[in-house]
Each structure stands twice: as C-alpha cells, then as structure tokens.
Motif scaffolding. Structure first.
Motif, PDB file in Angstrom:
ATOM      1  N   UNK A 288       0.852  -1.198   0.000  1.00 28.61           N
ATOM      2  CA  UNK A 288       0.000   0.000   0.000  1.00 28.61           C
ATOM      3  C   UNK A 288       0.887   1.247   0.000  1.00 28.61           C
ATOM      4  N   UNK A 289       0.297   2.368  -0.394  1.00 32.15           N
ATOM      5  CA  UNK A 289       1.031   3.640  -0.371  1.00 32.15           C
ATOM      6  C   UNK A 289       1.222   4.134   1.060  1.00 32.15           C
ATOM      7  N   UNK A 290       0.186   3.915   1.890  1.00 29.49           N
ATOM      8  CA  UNK A 290       0.237   4.349   3.293  1.00 29.49           C
ATOM      9  C   UNK A 290      -0.334   3.236   4.161  1.00 29.49           C
ATOM     10  N   UNK A 291       0.402   2.896   5.219  1.00 30.19           N
ATOM     11  CA  UNK A 291      -0.090   1.938   6.211  1.00 30.19           C
ATOM     12  C   UNK A 291      -0.161   2.660   7.552  1.00 30.19           C
ATOM     13  N   UNK A 292      -1.323   2.567   8.222  1.00 30.07           N
ATOM     14  CA  UNK A 292      -1.536   3.250   9.501  1.00 30.07           C
ATOM     15  C   UNK A 292      -1.796   2.211  10.592  1.00 30.07           C
ATOM     16  N   UNK A 293      -1.053   2.303  11.689  1.00 32.91           N
ATOM     17  CA  UNK A 293      -1.181   1.377  12.812  1.00 32.91           C
ATOM     18  C   UNK A 293      -1.482   2.160  14.086  1.00 32.91           C
ATOM     19  N   UNK A 294      -2.603   1.849  14.714  1.00 26.87           N
ATOM     20  CA  UNK A 294      -2.966   2.537  15.967  1.00 26.87           C
ATOM     21  C   UNK A 294      -3.458   1.503  16.982  1.00 26.87           C
ATOM     22  N   UNK A 295      -2.546   0.615  17.436  1.00 27.10           N
ATOM     23  CA  UNK A 295      -2.962  -0.484  18.306  1.00 27.10           C
ATOM     24  C   UNK A 295      -3.295  -0.029  19.714  1.00 27.10           C
ATOM     25  N   UNK A 296      -4.021  -0.864  20.463  1.00 27.88           N
ATOM     26  CA  UNK A 296      -4.279  -0.565  21.875  1.00 27.88           C
ATOM     27  C   UNK A 296      -2.991  -0.712  22.677  1.00 27.88           C
ATOM     28  N   UNK A 297      -3.034  -0.310  23.941  1.00 27.59           N
ATOM     29  CA  UNK A 297      -1.870  -0.456  24.812  1.00 27.59           C
ATOM     30  C   UNK A 297      -1.498  -1.930  24.944  1.00 27.59           C
ATOM     31  N   UNK A 298      -0.197  -2.213  24.842  1.00 26.01           N
ATOM     32  CA  UNK A 298       0.266  -3.594  24.908  1.00 26.01           C
ATOM     33  C   UNK A 298       0.598  -4.058  26.325  1.00 26.01           C
ATOM     34  N   UNK A 299       0.763  -3.128  27.263  1.00 25.16           N
ATOM     35  CA  UNK A 299       0.995  -3.529  28.650  1.00 25.16           C
ATOM     36  C   UNK A 299       0.738  -2.359  29.588  1.00 25.16           C
ATOM     37  N   UNK A 300       0.330  -2.694  30.806  1.00 26.60           N
ATOM     38  CA  UNK A 300       0.202  -1.697  31.861  1.00 26.60           C
ATOM     39  C   UNK A 300       1.113  -2.054  33.039  1.00 26.60           C
ATOM     40  N   UNK A 301       1.959  -3.072  32.842  1.00 24.16           N
ATOM     41  CA  UNK A 301       2.827  -3.556  33.915  1.00 24.16           C
ATOM     42  C   UNK A 301       4.268  -3.650  33.436  1.00 24.16           C
ATOM     43  N   UNK A 302       5.193  -3.205  34.279  1.00 24.98           N
ATOM     44  CA  UNK A 302       6.625  -3.308  33.938  1.00 24.98           C
ATOM     45  C   UNK A 302       7.050  -4.767  33.794  1.00 24.98           C
ATOM     46  N   UNK A 303       6.325  -5.662  34.434  1.00 21.70           N
ATOM     47  CA  UNK A 303       6.659  -7.091  34.380  1.00 21.70           C
ATOM     48  C   UNK A 303       6.530  -7.654  32.968  1.00 21.70           C
ATOM     49  N   UNK A 304       5.660  -7.050  32.149  1.00 18.22           N
ATOM     50  CA  UNK A 304       5.435  -7.563  30.791  1.00 18.22           C
ATOM     51  C   UNK A 304       5.917  -6.577  29.723  1.00 18.22           C
ATOM     52  N   UNK A 305       6.832  -5.705  30.091  1.00 17.37           N
ATOM     53  CA  UNK A 305       7.294  -4.683  29.145  1.00 17.37           C
ATOM     54  C   UNK A 305       8.008  -5.308  27.942  1.00 17.37           C
ATOM     55  N   UNK A 306       8.732  -6.401  28.168  1.00 16.56           N
ATOM     56  CA  UNK A 306       9.454  -7.034  27.062  1.00 16.56           C
ATOM     57  C   UNK A 306       8.481  -7.588  26.019  1.00 16.56           C
ATOM     58  N   UNK A 307       7.355  -8.126  26.487  1.00 16.48           N
ATOM     59  CA  UNK A 307       6.322  -8.610  25.552  1.00 16.48           C
ATOM     60  C   UNK A 307       5.778  -7.458  24.707  1.00 16.48           C
ATOM     61  N   UNK A 308       5.597  -6.295  25.359  1.00 16.73           N
ATOM     62  CA  UNK A 308       5.094  -5.119  24.638  1.00 16.73           C
ATOM     63  C   UNK A 308       6.092  -4.678  23.573  1.00 16.73           C
ATOM     64  N   UNK A 309       7.380  -4.665  23.924  1.00 16.80           N
ATOM     65  CA  UNK A 309       8.425  -4.274  22.967  1.00 16.80           C
ATOM     66  C   UNK A 309       8.411  -5.219  21.767  1.00 16.80           C
ATOM     67  N   UNK A 310       8.320  -6.512  22.051  1.00 19.57           N
ATOM     68  CA  UNK A 310       8.271  -7.515  20.983  1.00 19.57           C
ATOM     69  C   UNK A 310       7.043  -7.313  20.100  1.00 19.57           C
ATOM     70  N   UNK A 311       5.901  -7.029  20.743  1.00 20.10           N
ATOM     71  CA  UNK A 311       4.659  -6.811  19.997  1.00 20.10           C
ATOM     72  C   UNK A 311       4.739  -5.597  19.084  1.00 20.10           C
ATOM     73  N   UNK A 312       5.262  -4.485  19.607  1.00 19.35           N
ATOM     74  CA  UNK A 312       5.388  -3.270  18.785  1.00 19.35           C
ATOM     75  C   UNK A 312       6.362  -3.483  17.632  1.00 19.35           C
ATOM     76  N   UNK A 313       7.458  -4.171  17.920  1.00 15.65           N
ATOM     77  CA  UNK A 313       8.433  -4.410  16.851  1.00 15.65           C
ATOM     78  C   UNK A 313       7.814  -5.243  15.736  1.00 15.65           C
ATOM     79  N   UNK A 314       7.103  -6.303  16.122  1.00 15.46           N
ATOM     80  CA  UNK A 314       6.532  -7.217  15.136  1.00 15.46           C
ATOM     81  C   UNK A 314       5.469  -6.530  14.281  1.00 15.46           C
ATOM     82  N   UNK A 315       4.592  -5.771  14.909  1.00 15.08           N
ATOM     83  CA  UNK A 315       3.508  -5.139  14.151  1.00 15.08           C
ATOM     84  C   UNK A 315       4.049  -4.061  13.208  1.00 15.08           C
ATOM     85  N   UNK A 316       5.091  -3.334  13.644  1.00 17.25           N
ATOM     86  CA  UNK A 316       5.677  -2.305  12.786  1.00 17.25           C
ATOM     87  C   UNK A 316       6.540  -2.903  11.681  1.00 17.25           C
ATOM     88  N   UNK A 317       7.165  -4.040  11.971  1.00 16.68           N
ATOM     89  CA  UNK A 317       7.907  -4.775  10.937  1.00 16.68           C
ATOM     90  C   UNK A 317       6.961  -5.173   9.814  1.00 16.68           C
TER      91      UNK A 317
END
Length: 390
Positions: A288-317
């Motif tokens: 596509x010419x433009x791709x827009x991503x506006x996902x919900x929050x991936x974590x509200x806890x520092x305990x799962x921050x690494x999962x959130x980082x992985x999720x953001x990286x994967x979706x933006x990749x």
C-alpha cells in the motif's frame, strides 16, 4: 487537619512537585486516617509539602492537590480548577471537544473529564477524588450548563482503591449516542458503551498530520476502532481506504461514520484479527502507499514490558513490509511504559529487520489538551510517528 509525616530518606520526586506519595514513603499518620480524608503532608522535620487526599488501602497513599498551605480543598477549589483548565484549553484553540481535565497534569490526580461539545464524561479513578464527585458535577453545571453528564467508572483500577466499577448518568438521562465535529468531519460517539470515555480525543491533532501523504493513495489502517484515521484519509483525498478491526461493533461504527461523512464509496472495513491478517498479507506480497497502525496499549505492567516491545516491533515490521518503496508508515503507541526514546528504538529495530530505510516525517505526542508535565512519565503516554519507508 490530619498530618502525614514522611520518612527522612525519600526521593526528590515529591519534593520536586510530583503529587504521588507512596505507602513506603510514609513514616506515620497523625489524626484521622479514613480513606478519602484530606491530609497535610510534611517532611520528617515537619516542613509543609502539600495537601491532598488519603487512602491507606492504595499503594499511592496520598495524592497532593495543592502546595499552597492557605488553599482549602472545598467546592470552590474544584470550581477554580475546572475554570482554569477550560481557560487553558480555549487559549490552545479547543472550543468544542477536548479533555478538560487530564488528572495529574491539571492538578487533579486521577480525575478525567472529557468534553464532547455540550456533553461531559467523567472518570474518578481514586477513592479520594470520587468523594468530590458532587462538587465536580456542580462545577461543570456552573461553568458550562451542559446537556448531559455521564460517568464511565467501569474501569478495574477503581477496585484497587476499594471502589466498585459503575457507570451511569450524573445528570438528567439523555441519548448517549451523540455526534461530534472534528477537523471538519463528523463522528458518532457512544458515550455509554464505547471504549474509555467513548472516543479517543488524544489523536485529534495527529489525524490532521496525514493530510498530505494520503492524497491519491491506497491506504491500509489496522486497529481502526471507529475509523477516525481512515475517514480522515478518505476526506483528505485517498484513492481507497481499507480499515481492519477485531470488533464487529467497531466495524459497524466505522461504516456509520463513513456514511455520515459521504466517503462510504472510498472506505471498506473488515472485522479480522489484524496481527494475523498483516502477517498473511506480507507473505502474499501485498503493498500500500500508506499503512496506519494505531494499536491498543500492549501492557500496563513493567513485568510484561518485554512482551510489549516484541509486539510493537513485530507489528511495525509487518507494517513496513506492506508499504510500497517511498510510501509512508503512520504508527502510534499509547503504552505509557514505552517512553519516546524506546519507541523510536523499536521502530529502528523493525526497519533493520525489514531491511528498509526509514526517514522521519513527524514525531508528535498526544493532543495539547492532554498536557505533558516534564518528568512525570504518566502524563506523556502517546507517541505518534510518520516515517517514509524507502
């Protein structure tokens, strides 16, 4: 007045103006320690630090409302705070829709008030501010003479404060399905059943930022919710727009909003799991010419921050791989624990793995009616980025 005396060794956070006092910072309480009571906070050597509300059940035992020893917490206090907040929003150009009170950033911790033209939605997320709900409603009525006030206190965080979840009218009942205007467009808002307070005002300034890049473009939007970015894209001259969301209710609202704005012929919305579909489409070679991503929050806890980082990286990749060379990726994160530097680092990692070079167009925060206080991470939560993908 009940006094809360702090320990001798505490961080500079409270001394430097942050309104939160944690339980492990409290040495002792002198006087009535009932939940919701207004207390004075003093240093270990009895210097006045501030006045706020107390809740022994909460991890954050005191939330400071004023640093002025002579300022009383009463109905007039809340009237003054709301009046000041409205004056500030008007100075910034917000006339119809805005976040009138953004909690700590407006000196009223854990209070959210969204203004949808003549209708108001309130969230009181801590016991101590909930006590003052009648005064807050009275102040809204006095300043605005609104058509309706509704509370959306159906949020789990209230249970941590010893309160029940609830929602309902704080005024005479009214039709909670309303229409608001934004950037020359109109949108249906379901105050009673929509996400959060019914509508995401924090992106209203950012939606204008896509104006030039979407002209004559084929646009894909994922996590569309009620289609606001997608309908803006169609309005700004996109050739075609496809929006994806996992909720059929959201998709139904997207179609209503597209029809409301006369762009139903350009917009198509599908109820699918965006994570799965984007992965499949990358394999199929769609672009596509433009791709827009506006996902919900991936974590509200520092305990799962690494999962959130992985999720953001994967979706933006995946998003980058779906962008034609020279096209644009529009991406957001509303995860408070992912601060701006980390978010940019994640996007850079995604670009490296996608083997695509990126060039920044704009990097913004939440709309200005959600003020940021420097040093207070909880006030700086939204990151909005547009990059060209080469």
């Amino acid at each position: 007045m009940t006094k809360v005396i702090l320990n001798k060794k505490i961080g500079h956070r409270v001394l430097n103006g942050h309104p939160w006092v944690f339980g492990n910072e409290v040495n002792r309480v002198e006087g009535d320690a009932a939940a919701g009571a207004i207390v004075d906070v003093h240093t270990h050597d009895n210097k006045f630090l501030g006045r706020g509300y107390f809740n022994p059940q909460s991890q954050i035992q005191v939330r400071i409302l004023t640093r002025n020893k002579n300022e009383e917490i009463n109905e007039q206090f809340f009237l003054n705070k709301l009046s000041e907040a409205w004056k500030h929003r008007q100075q910034l150009g917000y006339k119809e829709n805005c976040r009138l009170i953004f909690g700590e950033a407006d000196g009223l911790p854990q209070l959210i008030i969204d203004k949808f033209n003549d209708y108001f939605v309130i969230q009181t997320l801590a016991f101590g501010i909930d006590v003052w709900k009648p005064a807050i409603v009275k102040a809204i009525n006095q300043i605005f003479q609104p058509k309706g006030i509704y509370e959306r206190n159906d949020v789990p965080v209230r249970e941590l404060e010893g309160m029940q979840q609830q929602k309902g009218f704080l005024s005479e009942p009214f039709d909670t399905n309303i229409i608001i205007k934004e950037n020359g467009l109109q949108f249906h808002v379901d105050i009673a059943n929509g996400q959060k307070t019914g509508y995401f005002l924090d992106q209203q300034d950012n939606r204008r930022a896509i104006q030039h890049i979407v002209k004559d473009a084929e646009v894909l939007g994922a996590f569309t919710y009620t289609g606001t970015f997608e309908i803006h894209a169609a309005h700004y001259g996109a050739k075609s727009v496809l929006g994806l969301d996992i909720s059929q209710g959201a998709i139904d609202m997207c179609n209503k909003n597209a029809a409301l704005n006369g762009v139903a012929d350009k917009c198509q919305f599908e109820c699918v799991n965006a994570f799965d579909v984007l992965k499949t489409w990358v394999k199929e070679g769609r672009q596509y010419d433009v791709v827009m991503l506006d996902p919900p929050s991936f974590t509200k806890s520092r305990a799962t921050i690494q999962k959130a980082i992985t999720g953001y990286k994967e979706i933006n990749l995946r998003g980058m791989k779906l962008v034609k060379p020279g096209g644009f990726l529009v991406t957001s994160s509303c995860t408070n624990l992912v601060q701006p530097d980390l978010f940019l680092e994640i996007i850079q990692m995604a670009a490296k793995d996608a083997r695509r070079q990126i060039r920044q167009v704009t990097f913004q925060t939440q709309s200005a009616d959600h003020p940021i206080v420097w040093g207070w991470e909880n006030t700086h939560y939204l990151k909005f980025l547009i990059v060209q993908v080469l």
